[in-house]
Design an enzyme around this catalytic site. Structure first.
Site, short mmCIF file in Angstrom:
data_model
loop_
_atom_site.label_atom_id
_atom_site.label_comp_id
_atom_site.label_asym_id
_atom_site.label_seq_id
_atom_site.Cartn_x
_atom_site.Cartn_y
_atom_site.Cartn_z
N ASP A 100 0.95 -1.38 -0.05
CA ASP A 100 0.02 -0.12 0.03
C ASP A 100 0.92 1.23 0.01
O ASP A 100 0.77 2.16 -0.73
CB ASP A 100 -1.10 -0.01 1.22
CG ASP A 100 -0.19 -0.37 2.75
OD1 ASP A 100 0.79 -0.60 2.44
OD2 ASP A 100 -1.14 -0.38 3.66
N ASP A 103 6.98 3.81 2.98
CA ASP A 103 7.24 4.62 4.13
C ASP A 103 8.74 4.61 4.45
O ASP A 103 9.63 5.29 3.82
CB ASP A 103 6.37 4.50 5.29
CG ASP A 103 6.26 5.50 6.35
OD1 ASP A 103 6.69 6.78 5.95
OD2 ASP A 103 5.97 5.28 7.45
N PHE A 152 -0.08 10.91 8.39
CA PHE A 152 -0.63 9.41 8.53
C PHE A 152 -1.76 9.50 7.80
O PHE A 152 -2.93 10.23 8.11
CB PHE A 152 -0.71 9.04 9.90
CG PHE A 152 -1.10 7.77 10.03
CD1 PHE A 152 0.01 6.74 10.08
CD2 PHE A 152 -2.44 7.40 10.28
CE1 PHE A 152 -0.21 5.43 10.36
CE2 PHE A 152 -2.70 6.03 10.61
CZ PHE A 152 -1.71 5.10 10.21
P1 IMP Z 1 7.50 1.01 6.15
O1 IMP Z 1 8.19 -0.17 6.43
O2 IMP Z 1 7.86 1.95 7.10
O3 IMP Z 1 8.21 1.33 4.43
O4 IMP Z 1 6.16 0.98 6.18
C1 IMP Z 1 5.40 0.34 5.09
C2 IMP Z 1 3.96 -0.13 5.99
O5 IMP Z 1 3.73 0.71 7.19
C3 IMP Z 1 2.94 0.12 5.12
O6 IMP Z 1 2.69 -1.37 4.57
C4 IMP Z 1 1.57 0.47 5.84
O7 IMP Z 1 1.35 -0.87 6.19
C5 IMP Z 1 2.54 1.13 6.97
N1 IMP Z 1 2.26 2.48 6.81
C6 IMP Z 1 3.22 3.39 6.61
N2 IMP Z 1 2.52 4.64 6.60
C7 IMP Z 1 1.22 4.62 6.70
C8 IMP Z 1 0.22 5.45 7.01
O8 IMP Z 1 0.47 6.53 6.68
N3 IMP Z 1 -0.97 5.01 7.06
C9 IMP Z 1 -1.15 3.50 7.24
N4 IMP Z 1 -0.30 2.79 7.35
C10 IMP Z 1 1.01 3.15 7.06
MG MG Z 2 0.92 -2.79 5.24
#
Ligand code: IMP
Ligand code: MG
Length: 184
Positions: A100, A103, A152
């Protein structure tokens, strides 16, 4: 707009148009490969994957991977764990991992390491959303829907404490709604 939202960041119409464009691009890019294995990172990538797949014109195989990342709040876990892995054999296959949102990049790093260890022919990554500002590790998606600011967001698969995934658009949750009252 849902009453818990501060604002909408991506409308349902914008998502639909972008998803169709991405599917067309992916269908062109994999035309020669002839087939594609999609790995959806659930739960978040559910909506995006379902809609994207519908517009891909090539034969597609689907599997899912479950990764623990967020707990019941808005801050990431630095070391995501793969808690449910693949059933399909992806050796020598063309693999497209779908999430999705990209981040911090920790999920990308963990998942792509796992995928590459299974020796696919190629491995690429698609994310509906990307927050460039928060990148903590080197992580680059091959396909990105929308670049969004560091806020967020929820909706269209993205949750806060497992709520709001069903909203057809993506928006920013109001600050006073980030303390779940009776849920969790
Ligand atoms: P990362 O590992 O930090 O890149 O985050 C990836 C995961 O964190 C995504 O698959 C989401 O499930 C969750 N995530 C990151 N940012 C958001 C947000 O703004 N809203 C909801 N879920 C998020
Ligand atoms: Mg996720």
């Amino acid at each position: 707009m849902h009453e818990d939202l501060e604002k909408i960041v991506v409308t349902a119409e914008q998502i639909d148009a972008r998803v169709r464009a991405l599917a067309a691009e992916i269908s062109r890019d994999y035309a020669e490969a002839g087939e594609l294995t999609i790995i959806a990172i659930i739960n978040g990538a559910l909506m995006f994957t379902a809609d994207l797949m519908r517009h891909i014109t090539l034969p597609v195989r689907l599997d899912c991977m479950r990764v623990s990342s967020y707990r019941d709040d808005t801050s990431p876990v630095q070391k995501p764990q793969i808690i449910d892995t693949l059933r399909l054999d992806i050796r020598d296959r063309h693999v497209l991992v779908i999430d999705d949102i990209l981040d911090t990049g920790f999920t990308f790093e963990r998942v792509m390491r796992e995928i590459r260890s299974l020796r696919p022919a190629t491995a690429r990554f698609a994310a509906l959303l990307e927050k460039k500002a928060r990148r903590a590790v080197v992580a680059k998606a091959d396909y990105v829907g929308f670049d969004i600011p560091d806020e967020f967001v929820i909706g269209y698969g993205l949750d806060f404490a497992e709520h709001y995934r069903n909203l057809p658009y993506i928006g920013v949750l109001r600050a006073d709604c980030q303390n779940p009252p009776e849920w969790s």
